[in-house]
Design an enzyme around this catalytic site. Structure first.
Site, PDB file in Angstrom:
ATOM      1  N   HIS A 122      43.667  40.710  39.749  1.00  0.00           N
ATOM      2  CA  HIS A 122      44.742  40.204  38.887  1.00  0.00           C
ATOM      3  C   HIS A 122      44.446  40.502  37.411  1.00  0.00           C
ATOM      4  CE1 HIS A 122      47.946  37.312  37.702  1.00  0.00           C
ATOM      5  NE2 HIS A 122      47.144  37.108  36.664  1.00  0.00           N
ATOM      6  N   GLU A 123      43.242  40.169  36.969  1.00  0.00           N
ATOM      7  CA  GLU A 123      42.903  40.366  35.553  1.00  0.00           C
ATOM      8  C   GLU A 123      42.819  41.835  35.182  1.00  0.00           C
ATOM      9  OE1 GLU A 123      43.269  37.952  33.558  1.00  0.00           O
ATOM     10  OE2 GLU A 123      43.348  36.433  35.127  1.00  0.00           O
ATOM     11  N   HIS A 126      46.240  42.990  34.317  1.00  0.00           N
ATOM     12  CA  HIS A 126      46.616  42.730  32.919  1.00  0.00           C
ATOM     13  C   HIS A 126      45.971  43.745  31.983  1.00  0.00           C
ATOM     14  CE1 HIS A 126      48.792  39.127  33.708  1.00  0.00           C
ATOM     15  NE2 HIS A 126      47.742  38.381  34.013  1.00  0.00           N
TER      16      HIS A 126
END
Length: 170
Positions: A122-123, A126
């Site tokens: 997920h990170e 980003h």
């Protein structure tokens, strides 16, 4: 027929290259030396779905993305809140900082605690320019859904990363 996608791409930035480097600045003590391999697994999801490739470099090397575990206030203006709540955060390209809350109980292949690989995917999303999505099946959905031994990127994740960087040609 027109299909509406949940493309959640941030148009403000993306990397201007497809070969990216990352450095792990410190290890998670709970994972006893598995931090590097778990993070390498996490970036492979994005590489497999796109035209990106990733290489880990040393802590003091020039790198595109820097990963660290830090508690509470850690100097970036976005302090962590201790166990539970905010698990991690990342900055969009060209910044490349990815931070994990050191106070969390990070785990690998366990339903107990917080799965580092899933949160890291997920990170990294980003850090590659992807924002949150409303698609609950996507890793870029804004809430941690727990450990899933059959974890994979959702269709929305794949459409988003390919929109930014193209398809994997392998």
């Amino acid at each position: 027929m027109f299909d509406i996608y949940n493309i959640y791409v941030k148009f403000v930035s993306k990397w201007n290259k497809k070969r990216l480097t990352y450095a792990v600045l410190n290890q998670n003590k709970q994972l006893k030396g598995r931090t590097n391999s778990i993070l390498a697994q996490a970036v492979r999801y994005w590489g497999a779905a796109s035209g990106l490739s990733f290489r880990r470099v040393g802590r003091k090397s020039k790198r595109d993305m820097a990963i660290r575990f830090a508690p509470k206030a850690h100097g970036d203006g976005y302090p962590f809140d201790g166990r539970g709540g905010v698990l991690a955060h990342a900055f969009f390209p060209q910044d490349g900082r990815i931070h994990f809350d050191a106070d969390e109980r990070w785990t690998d292949k366990s339903k107990w605690g917080i799965n580092l690989k899933i949160v890291a995917v997920h990170e990294f999303g980003h850090a590659l320019g992807l924002d949150h999505t409303t698609d609950i099946r996507a890793v870029m959905y804004p809430f941690y859904q727990g450990y899933n031994p059959k974890f994979r990127l959702g269709a929305d994740d794949i459409r988003g990363i390919q929109f930014l960087y193209g398809k994997n040609k392998k």
